[in-house]
Design a protein around this motif. Structure first.
Motif, PDB file in Angstrom:
ATOM      1  N   ARG A  73      22.442  37.444  45.056  1.00 60.13           N
ATOM      2  CA  ARG A  73      23.086  36.180  45.056  1.00 60.13           C
ATOM      3  C   ARG A  73      24.419  36.332  44.415  1.00 60.13           C
ATOM      4  N   ASP A  74      24.701  36.820  43.326  1.00 61.95           N
ATOM      5  CA  ASP A  74      25.687  36.827  42.431  1.00 61.95           C
ATOM      6  C   ASP A  74      26.898  37.285  43.519  1.00 61.95           C
ATOM      7  N   ASN A  75      26.755  38.526  44.005  1.00 63.43           N
ATOM      8  CA  ASN A  75      27.805  39.352  44.509  1.00 63.43           C
ATOM      9  C   ASN A  75      27.014  40.040  45.839  1.00 63.43           C
ATOM     10  N   ILE A  76      27.243  39.340  46.943  1.00 63.19           N
ATOM     11  CA  ILE A  76      26.807  39.858  48.091  1.00 63.19           C
ATOM     12  C   ILE A  76      27.279  40.850  48.794  1.00 63.19           C
ATOM     13  N   GLN A  77      28.632  41.052  48.655  1.00 70.85           N
ATOM     14  CA  GLN A  77      29.357  42.281  48.901  1.00 70.85           C
ATOM     15  C   GLN A  77      30.162  42.935  47.897  1.00 70.85           C
ATOM     16  N   LYS A  78      29.762  44.020  47.428  1.00 74.75           N
ATOM     17  CA  LYS A  78      30.216  44.613  46.232  1.00 74.75           C
ATOM     18  C   LYS A  78      31.748  45.254  46.475  1.00 74.75           C
ATOM     19  N   GLN A  79      32.593  45.244  45.560  1.00 71.39           N
ATOM     20  CA  GLN A  79      33.969  45.623  46.026  1.00 71.39           C
ATOM     21  C   GLN A  79      33.983  47.135  45.041  1.00 71.39           C
ATOM     22  N   ASN A  80      35.263  47.919  45.858  1.00 69.63           N
ATOM     23  CA  ASN A  80      35.415  49.185  45.301  1.00 69.63           C
ATOM     24  C   ASN A  80      36.654  49.304  44.981  1.00 69.63           C
ATOM     25  N   PHE A  81      37.438  49.013  44.161  1.00 69.98           N
ATOM     26  CA  PHE A  81      38.830  48.689  43.717  1.00 69.98           C
ATOM     27  C   PHE A  81      39.259  49.653  42.238  1.00 69.98           C
ATOM     28  N   VAL A  82      40.497  49.688  41.781  1.00 69.06           N
ATOM     29  CA  VAL A  82      41.205  49.907  40.887  1.00 69.06           C
ATOM     30  C   VAL A  82      42.266  49.062  40.664  1.00 69.06           C
ATOM     31  N   SER A  83      42.365  48.769  39.208  1.00 67.55           N
ATOM     32  CA  SER A  83      43.422  47.729  39.088  1.00 67.55           C
ATOM     33  C   SER A  83      44.140  48.187  37.643  1.00 67.55           C
ATOM     34  N   PHE A  84      45.536  48.274  38.094  1.00 65.02           N
ATOM     35  CA  PHE A  84      46.356  48.532  36.532  1.00 65.02           C
ATOM     36  C   PHE A  84      47.231  47.331  36.129  1.00 65.02           C
ATOM     37  N   ALA A  85      46.868  46.885  35.126  1.00 66.28           N
ATOM     38  CA  ALA A  85      47.746  45.520  34.762  1.00 66.28           C
ATOM     39  C   ALA A  85      48.333  45.958  33.340  1.00 66.28           C
ATOM     40  N   LYS A  86      49.558  44.956  33.257  1.00 66.41           N
ATOM     41  CA  LYS A  86      50.418  45.050  32.232  1.00 66.41           C
ATOM     42  C   LYS A  86      50.782  43.638  31.775  1.00 66.41           C
TER      43      LYS A  86
END
Length: 219
Positions: A73-86
């Motif tokens: 219910r909270d996340n019907i379709q889960k994601q696959n990602f990587v994020s680099f932030a500065k």
């Protein structure tokens, strides 16, 4: 686990002989082994960089709906990602990559997406504030259960926001102009597409307060 690392890995395996698909394409009995693997990882890197990764691989589209409905219910379709932030002062930089690892989901892959934000730079001589965002992405729309059908397109997004706060007596006024530009190198008729949006806004606000001192009486 190090001091600057947060990681969570969860795995599930279920031998389900009574699986009755609600959204999956295969018929009951085709698959009895059902599983899911989830990864959440956050890592602080040198030079003020932060990495965040989320991964998911599951046997079928009904897994979380059948066994972990709150997660579904909270996340019907889960994601696959990587994020680099500065982030430093008024500058933000982000590199984001998203891929599809479950063929039964439709996913807009980002290979990659780079975003640069420059927030509230002030021209002190004129009391003007400027915000600037630019984002470029190589996109690939991949359809569920169809490896051959997909749409590749490159996107460029820019946004400029200029504001000039003023004070007119007791009234605070903030006029604002916002310009957005969106460009795609391909569209439905195989030509490039561009959209420009200009908006204006005026914020009015007043601050009112009164200091109250409680009466003190000594007996």
């Amino acid at each position: 686990e190090q001091e600057d690392t947060n990681a969570l890995l969860r795995g599930y395996f279920i031998r389900d002989k009574e699986y009755d698909p609600t959204r999956a394409d295969f018929v009951p009995g085709d698959k009895e082994d059902r599983y899911a693997l989830d990864l959440d990882l956050k890592q602080n890197l040198p030079k003020f960089w932060t990495m965040y990764m989320q991964g998911n691989k599951q046997s079928d589209i009904d897994f979380y709906d059948d066994f972990f409905y709150d997660d579904f219910r909270d996340n019907i379709q889960k994601q696959n990602f990587v994020s680099f932030a500065k982030s430093r002062d008024n500058i933000n930089l982000n590199l984001y990559i998203e891929q599809r690892y479950n063929d039964f989901f439709t996913v807009l892959e980002k290979e990659p997406q780079v975003t640069f934000d420059f927030n509230n730079y002030m021209l002190e001589e004129y009391n003007i504030f400027h915000k600037f965002t630019v984002a470029g992405a190589a996109l690939d729309l991949r359809y569920a259960n169809d490896a051959a059908q997909h749409i590749d397109v490159n996107r460029l997004y820019m946004r400029n926001e200029v504001s000039m706060p003023l004070k007119l007596g007791w009234l605070n006024v903030k006029p604002l102009i916002d310009l957005e530009n969106l460009y795609y190198d391909d569209s439905v008729d195989d030509s490039s597409a561009q959209r420009n949006i200009v908006t204006g806004d005026i914020d009015l606000f007043v601050k009112m307060y009164k200091v109250m001192y409680p009466e003190k009486r000594l007996w």
